[in-house]
Write an enzyme that holds these catalytic residues in place. Sequence first.
Site, PDB file in Angstrom:
ATOM      1  N   ARG A 219       0.836  -1.205   0.000  1.00 26.71           N
ATOM      2  CA  ARG A 219       0.000   0.000   0.000  1.00 26.71           C
ATOM      3  C   ARG A 219       0.871   1.255   0.000  1.00 26.71           C
ATOM      4  O   ARG A 219       0.544   2.251  -0.659  1.00 26.71           O
ATOM      5  CB  ARG A 219      -0.939  -0.011   1.205  1.00 26.71           C
TER       6      ARG A 219
ATOM      7  N   PHE B 169     -11.561  -5.147  -5.979  1.00 32.76           N
ATOM      8  CA  PHE B 169     -11.558  -6.024  -4.803  1.00 32.76           C
ATOM      9  C   PHE B 169     -11.070  -5.210  -3.603  1.00 32.76           C
ATOM     10  O   PHE B 169     -10.188  -5.624  -2.838  1.00 32.76           O
ATOM     11  CB  PHE B 169     -10.650  -7.248  -5.022  1.00 32.76           C
TER      12      PHE B 169
ATOM     13  N   ASP C 194     -15.974  -3.335  -5.154  1.00 33.71           N
ATOM     14  CA  ASP C 194     -16.011  -4.619  -4.453  1.00 33.71           C
ATOM     15  C   ASP C 194     -17.422  -5.183  -4.560  1.00 33.71           C
ATOM     16  O   ASP C 194     -18.400  -4.420  -4.580  1.00 33.71           O
ATOM     17  CB  ASP C 194     -15.629  -4.456  -2.973  1.00 33.71           C
TER      18      ASP C 194
ATOM     19  N   ALA D  97     -20.539  -1.142  -5.588  1.00 31.90           N
ATOM     20  CA  ALA D  97     -20.724  -2.501  -5.091  1.00 31.90           C
ATOM     21  C   ALA D  97     -21.118  -3.388  -6.265  1.00 31.90           C
ATOM     22  O   ALA D  97     -22.289  -3.719  -6.465  1.00 31.90           O
ATOM     23  CB  ALA D  97     -21.778  -2.530  -3.990  1.00 31.90           C
TER      24      ALA D  97
ATOM     25  N   ASP E 145      -6.286  -6.932  -6.657  1.00 34.83           N
ATOM     26  CA  ASP E 145      -5.944  -7.695  -5.449  1.00 34.83           C
ATOM     27  C   ASP E 145      -7.093  -8.638  -5.111  1.00 34.83           C
ATOM     28  O   ASP E 145      -7.788  -8.469  -4.101  1.00 34.83           O
ATOM     29  CB  ASP E 145      -5.661  -6.738  -4.284  1.00 34.83           C
TER      30      ASP E 145
ATOM     31  N   CYS F  99      -2.802 -14.065  -3.864  1.00 38.51           N
ATOM     32  CA  CYS F  99      -2.573 -14.487  -2.475  1.00 38.51           C
ATOM     33  C   CYS F  99      -2.797 -15.988  -2.327  1.00 38.51           C
ATOM     34  O   CYS F  99      -3.010 -16.484  -1.229  1.00 38.51           O
ATOM     35  CB  CYS F  99      -3.475 -13.713  -1.514  1.00 38.51           C
TER      36      CYS F  99
END
Length: 397
Positions: free
Chosen positions: A216, A232, A254, A281, A301, A341
């Site tokens: 970040r 995301f 997101d 959203a 991400d 991730c």
Amino acid sequence: MIAQVYLRRGKEESLLRRHPWIFSGAVEYIKAEEEPREGDLVDIFTKQGDFIARGHYQIGSIAVRVLTFEQEPIDSAWWEKRVATAYDVRHLLGLTDNAETTCYRLIHGEGDSLPGLVVDIYASTAVVQCHSVGMYRSRLEIASAIRAVYGDRITAIYDKSSQTVPYKAGLNAVDGYLYGRAESATQTVLENGHKFQVNWEEGQKTGFFIDQRRNRELVGHYAKGRTVLNTFCYTGGFSVYAMAGGAKEVVSVDASERAVKLADENMVLNFGEGVNHSSLAVDAVEYLKEIGPKYDLIILDPPAFAKHHKVLGNAMQGYKRLNARALSQIKPGGILFTFSCSQAVSKELFRTTVFSAAAIAGRKVRILHQLTQPADHPINIYHPEGEYLKGLVLYVE
């Protein structure tokens, strides 16, 4: 008597290299008065009868998670020593007494020689997540060790293991406080001086994605004067850093309405009502289909596309499609931050997949940075699988 697990001939080699997992296929037989329960302590021996390790027994492909390679008692003193060692590492990193950053990871599973355990610190609250039955059964000892190491600097310890312990174990785990109680589950913490509202009872993971702290910061470095898209976005961590870095405009996307609402609140918390930030959203993958050449800094991400090797092929297609959409539409001279991730995805495979996406997009792309998790998410040198977070910063002509 601790049950004794004997390995097949030659299967001790990875343990002699101090890898902390024993797979079920390596087990020859178990010598015990009765079959060990999942989560019980067991001792590991070679076929010839030599002791190698002691750990938590479990059902599944990983049969034992190793706690120690010594024949030593796993008692309160042992737990306190392991937590104290983890604390010393975070103290070395300048995280334990940092007025600008009040949230960090204290224990990172295998990286701190405590496989199956995660502990995050949010100011004066410790949030525990157990990913194995053995750790879940030890949670009160773990809480006592945290209290012993921190003293009155920790006023509450919250167990958030209900969604992370193996569901087939039938533990009927319920989240709750192991010690003390926070006035509110939603508290404002600091990360590099930026404010974030964290809710460890209702939020994802332990409440905040602490592992992106350093990345970040890098977004903030590149954001000045740019129009930023944070997909995301969860609670808007990258969005806050982008705006703090001088972004012209930030858009957060997101699928979760609750996450988007928290992102909005965190932006206002840091910059006031007039901040040039909007949120949507909607499904980020769908949104990326037709964004056009509006953005010159995009952050991808996503959640883990591949939690197991069985779905790796489909996951890599997902990463390729996602990155190709962003690369094909980002403005010339744009910067793309892209992450995976998924522990099942190696950094080499991820890089190759992004390479394929760049070829599909037909853009000239340079790698500026190769990213990973921060130092409070350490990687056990004997357990390379612990390097789960990987990222690339790309310059797109």
